[in-house]
Design a protein around this motif. Sequence first.
Motif, PDB file in Angstrom:
ATOM      1  N   ARG A 158       1.000  -0.861   0.571  1.00 58.18           N
ATOM      2  CA  ARG A 158       0.258  -0.148   0.129  1.00 58.18           C
ATOM      3  C   ARG A 158       0.931   1.184  -0.090  1.00 58.18           C
ATOM      4  O   ARG A 158       0.221   1.727  -1.455  1.00 58.18           O
ATOM      5  N   VAL A 159       1.994   1.290   0.632  1.00 61.17           N
ATOM      6  CA  VAL A 159       2.216   2.537   1.277  1.00 61.17           C
ATOM      7  C   VAL A 159       3.645   2.545  -0.171  1.00 61.17           C
ATOM      8  O   VAL A 159       3.611   3.358  -0.905  1.00 61.17           O
ATOM      9  N   PHE A 160       4.588   1.749  -0.208  1.00 61.12           N
ATOM     10  CA  PHE A 160       4.914   1.407  -0.964  1.00 61.12           C
ATOM     11  C   PHE A 160       5.252   1.412  -2.646  1.00 61.12           C
ATOM     12  O   PHE A 160       5.549   2.064  -3.338  1.00 61.12           O
ATOM     13  N   GLY A 161       4.373  -0.065  -2.650  1.00 64.11           N
ATOM     14  CA  GLY A 161       3.708   0.078  -3.585  1.00 64.11           C
ATOM     15  C   GLY A 161       2.568   0.473  -4.811  1.00 64.11           C
ATOM     16  O   GLY A 161       2.394   0.421  -5.498  1.00 64.11           O
ATOM     17  N   GLY A 162       2.168   1.328  -3.642  1.00 66.29           N
ATOM     18  CA  GLY A 162       0.577   2.227  -4.721  1.00 66.29           C
ATOM     19  C   GLY A 162      -0.152   1.099  -4.618  1.00 66.29           C
ATOM     20  O   GLY A 162      -1.293   2.164  -4.874  1.00 66.29           O
ATOM     21  N   LEU A 163      -0.567  -0.241  -4.095  1.00 66.86           N
ATOM     22  CA  LEU A 163      -1.335  -0.225  -4.945  1.00 66.86           C
ATOM     23  C   LEU A 163      -2.842   0.161  -4.325  1.00 66.86           C
ATOM     24  O   LEU A 163      -2.650  -0.449  -2.546  1.00 66.86           O
ATOM     25  N   SER A 164      -4.135  -0.749  -4.969  1.00 63.98           N
ATOM     26  CA  SER A 164      -4.907  -0.575  -4.392  1.00 63.98           C
ATOM     27  C   SER A 164      -5.697  -1.441  -3.592  1.00 63.98           C
ATOM     28  O   SER A 164      -4.906  -3.324  -2.885  1.00 63.98           O
ATOM     29  N   HIS A 165      -6.936  -1.751  -2.255  1.00 69.27           N
ATOM     30  CA  HIS A 165      -6.808  -3.077  -1.468  1.00 69.27           C
ATOM     31  C   HIS A 165      -7.184  -4.446  -2.291  1.00 69.27           C
ATOM     32  O   HIS A 165      -6.916  -4.994  -1.245  1.00 69.27           O
ATOM     33  N   ALA A 166      -8.211  -4.157  -3.282  1.00 63.64           N
ATOM     34  CA  ALA A 166      -8.136  -5.102  -4.421  1.00 63.64           C
ATOM     35  C   ALA A 166      -6.510  -5.812  -4.715  1.00 63.64           C
ATOM     36  O   ALA A 166      -6.921  -6.873  -5.198  1.00 63.64           O
ATOM     37  N   GLU A 167      -6.383  -5.262  -5.602  1.00 62.83           N
ATOM     38  CA  GLU A 167      -5.000  -5.528  -6.432  1.00 62.83           C
ATOM     39  C   GLU A 167      -3.518  -5.936  -4.828  1.00 62.83           C
ATOM     40  O   GLU A 167      -3.215  -6.944  -5.277  1.00 62.83           O
ATOM     41  N   CYS A 168      -3.798  -5.664  -3.586  1.00 58.72           N
ATOM     42  CA  CYS A 168      -3.404  -6.369  -2.467  1.00 58.72           C
ATOM     43  C   CYS A 168      -4.003  -7.549  -1.929  1.00 58.72           C
ATOM     44  O   CYS A 168      -3.309  -8.516  -1.782  1.00 58.72           O
ATOM     45  N   ALA A 169      -4.987  -8.070  -2.524  1.00 51.56           N
ATOM     46  CA  ALA A 169      -5.818  -8.991  -2.350  1.00 51.56           C
ATOM     47  C   ALA A 169      -5.069  -9.909  -2.797  1.00 51.56           C
ATOM     48  O   ALA A 169      -5.079 -11.298  -2.628  1.00 51.56           O
ATOM     49  N   GLU A 170      -4.968  -9.302  -3.754  1.00 50.86           N
ATOM     50  CA  GLU A 170      -4.848 -10.402  -5.419  1.00 50.86           C
ATOM     51  C   GLU A 170      -3.434 -10.193  -5.226  1.00 50.86           C
ATOM     52  O   GLU A 170      -2.800 -12.253  -5.409  1.00 50.86           O
ATOM     53  N   ALA A 171      -2.698  -9.722  -4.654  1.00 45.03           N
ATOM     54  CA  ALA A 171      -1.354 -10.248  -4.430  1.00 45.03           C
ATOM     55  C   ALA A 171      -0.901 -11.106  -3.585  1.00 45.03           C
ATOM     56  O   ALA A 171       0.402 -11.744  -3.288  1.00 45.03           O
ATOM     57  N   LEU A 172      -1.573 -10.675  -2.233  1.00 46.73           N
ATOM     58  CA  LEU A 172      -1.442 -11.347  -1.246  1.00 46.73           C
ATOM     59  C   LEU A 172      -2.301 -12.420  -0.817  1.00 46.73           C
ATOM     60  O   LEU A 172      -1.863 -13.577  -0.295  1.00 46.73           O
ATOM     61  N   ASP A 173      -3.245 -13.256  -2.160  1.00 43.04           N
ATOM     62  CA  ASP A 173      -3.754 -14.342  -2.161  1.00 43.04           C
ATOM     63  C   ASP A 173      -4.923 -14.226  -0.820  1.00 43.04           C
ATOM     64  O   ASP A 173      -5.337 -15.666  -0.509  1.00 43.04           O
ATOM     65  N   CYS A 174      -5.721 -12.945  -0.755  1.00 41.19           N
ATOM     66  CA  CYS A 174      -6.803 -13.030   0.438  1.00 41.19           C
ATOM     67  C   CYS A 174      -8.004 -12.875  -0.921  1.00 41.19           C
ATOM     68  O   CYS A 174      -7.942 -11.937  -0.527  1.00 41.19           O
ATOM     69  N   SER A 175      -8.853 -12.856   0.349  1.00 42.77           N
ATOM     70  CA  SER A 175     -10.003 -12.066   0.283  1.00 42.77           C
ATOM     71  C   SER A 175     -10.037 -10.682   0.573  1.00 42.77           C
ATOM     72  O   SER A 175      -9.475  -9.959   1.423  1.00 42.77           O
ATOM     73  N   LEU A 176     -10.686  -9.788  -0.263  1.00 44.49           N
ATOM     74  CA  LEU A 176     -10.566  -7.992   0.007  1.00 44.49           C
ATOM     75  C   LEU A 176     -11.216  -7.668   1.039  1.00 44.49           C
ATOM     76  O   LEU A 176     -10.466  -7.084   1.905  1.00 44.49           O
ATOM     77  N   ARG A 177     -12.106  -7.997   2.194  1.00 44.10           N
ATOM     78  CA  ARG A 177     -12.339  -8.420   3.031  1.00 44.10           C
ATOM     79  C   ARG A 177     -11.145  -8.557   4.251  1.00 44.10           C
ATOM     80  O   ARG A 177     -11.352  -7.725   4.954  1.00 44.10           O
ATOM     81  N   LEU A 178     -10.458  -9.105   4.038  1.00 42.94           N
ATOM     82  CA  LEU A 178      -9.358  -9.567   4.819  1.00 42.94           C
ATOM     83  C   LEU A 178      -8.390  -8.348   4.918  1.00 42.94           C
ATOM     84  O   LEU A 178      -7.682  -7.784   6.115  1.00 42.94           O
ATOM     85  N   VAL A 179      -8.247  -8.033   3.965  1.00 43.74           N
ATOM     86  CA  VAL A 179      -6.648  -6.927   3.349  1.00 43.74           C
ATOM     87  C   VAL A 179      -7.342  -5.530   4.473  1.00 43.74           C
ATOM     88  O   VAL A 179      -6.988  -5.119   4.400  1.00 43.74           O
ATOM     89  N   GLU A 180      -9.045  -5.316   3.611  1.00 44.98           N
ATOM     90  CA  GLU A 180      -9.490  -4.158   4.396  1.00 44.98           C
ATOM     91  C   GLU A 180      -9.382  -4.335   6.088  1.00 44.98           C
ATOM     92  O   GLU A 180      -8.973  -2.561   6.436  1.00 44.98           O
ATOM     93  N   ARG A 181      -9.895  -5.421   6.935  1.00 49.06           N
ATOM     94  CA  ARG A 181      -9.885  -5.800   7.810  1.00 49.06           C
ATOM     95  C   ARG A 181      -8.595  -5.249   8.884  1.00 49.06           C
ATOM     96  O   ARG A 181      -7.361  -4.619   9.677  1.00 49.06           O
ATOM     97  N   GLU A 182      -7.459  -6.079   7.665  1.00 48.40           N
ATOM     98  CA  GLU A 182      -5.891  -5.886   7.927  1.00 48.40           C
ATOM     99  C   GLU A 182      -5.604  -4.882   8.174  1.00 48.40           C
ATOM    100  O   GLU A 182      -4.059  -4.439   8.503  1.00 48.40           O
ATOM    101  N   TRP A 183      -5.634  -3.715   6.681  1.00 52.11           N
ATOM    102  CA  TRP A 183      -5.075  -2.273   6.850  1.00 52.11           C
ATOM    103  C   TRP A 183      -5.888  -1.496   7.977  1.00 52.11           C
ATOM    104  O   TRP A 183      -4.950  -0.545   8.448  1.00 52.11           O
ATOM    105  N   GLN A 184      -7.019  -1.694   8.674  1.00 50.04           N
ATOM    106  CA  GLN A 184      -7.018  -1.029   9.133  1.00 50.04           C
ATOM    107  C   GLN A 184      -6.262  -1.391  10.685  1.00 50.04           C
ATOM    108  O   GLN A 184      -6.176   0.314  11.337  1.00 50.04           O
ATOM    109  N   PHE A 185      -6.106  -2.262  10.888  1.00 47.65           N
ATOM    110  CA  PHE A 185      -5.609  -2.864  12.269  1.00 47.65           C
ATOM    111  C   PHE A 185      -3.795  -2.458  12.167  1.00 47.65           C
ATOM    112  O   PHE A 185      -3.171  -1.294  12.681  1.00 47.65           O
ATOM    113  N   ALA A 186      -3.926  -2.069  10.633  1.00 49.04           N
ATOM    114  CA  ALA A 186      -2.133  -2.185  10.767  1.00 49.04           C
ATOM    115  C   ALA A 186      -1.793   0.358  10.555  1.00 49.04           C
ATOM    116  O   ALA A 186      -0.774   0.281  11.290  1.00 49.04           O
ATOM    117  N   LYS A 187      -3.034  -0.081   9.948  1.00 49.48           N
ATOM    118  CA  LYS A 187      -2.732   1.650  10.175  1.00 49.48           C
ATOM    119  C   LYS A 187      -2.537   2.138  11.780  1.00 49.48           C
ATOM    120  O   LYS A 187      -1.934   3.105  11.949  1.00 49.48           O
TER     121      LYS A 187
END
Length: 196
Positions: A158-187
Motif C-alpha cells: 500500500r505505502v511503497f507500491g501504491g496498490l489498491s486494496h483489491a490489488e493487495c488482496a490479489e497479490a497476497l492471495d487473500c480476500s478483499l475483506r481480510l485486506v481491508e480489516r488488516e489495513w485498518q489494524f496496521a494503520k
Amino acid sequence: MRGIDRAKTIQDVSDDLTLLLRRMSAGDATASEHAWSAVFEQLRHIAQRQMGGRAPRGSLQPTLLVNEAWLKLAHKDLSYTDRRHFYCLASKVMRAVLIDAERQRRATKRGGDLQRVSWNVDLAASQPDEGIDILALDETLQRLSQHSERMGRLVELRVFGGLSHAECAEALDCSLRLVEREWQFAKAWLYDELTR
C-alpha cells in the motif's frame, strides 16, 4: 457488452505486459525497452503519490526513484511470473531505494536538521501533511512484519507500491475483506508506534 470488451482489453494489456516481462527476464533487449515504456508511467505515478506530489529535500525526485528502481528490476537474473508479481517486486525495490537515499542524506548531514518525508497515506489521520520519517516507518514496518508477515507485506504494497486494496488482496492471495480489516489494524498500529 462494452463492459466485457473493456475487461478483455484490460486482460489483454495485462497479458502483453506479462509476456514482455518474461521476455525481458530472458535477456531480450527489445522486450526490455517495450516493458520500460509500458510500466514507466505507472511506476512514476506510484512514486509521485508516495512522495506526496513533491520530492523530499535532497536530490531524489519521482523520476529518479523510478529510474533507480528500474535499474534493479531490469536485470535478467530476475524473473517475473506476471504483472502483479512485477509490481510487488517494484514496491520492495522502491522502498529500498527510498530508505537508502534517506540514510545517505542523513549520513551526509551527520544527523543534524533531520527532515520528514511526506507520504500520501492516511496513517496520520488528523495531520496528514505532517509526514512520516521514512527510517522510522521502515523500522516500525519491520516490527510489524515480525508480528504478522502478511500485514507487513500489506503495508509495503500500500505505502511503497501504491496498490489498491483489491490489488493487495490479489497479490497476497487473500480476500478483499481480510485486506481491508488488516489495513485498518496496521494503520492504527503504525500510527500508534510512529507517534510515540
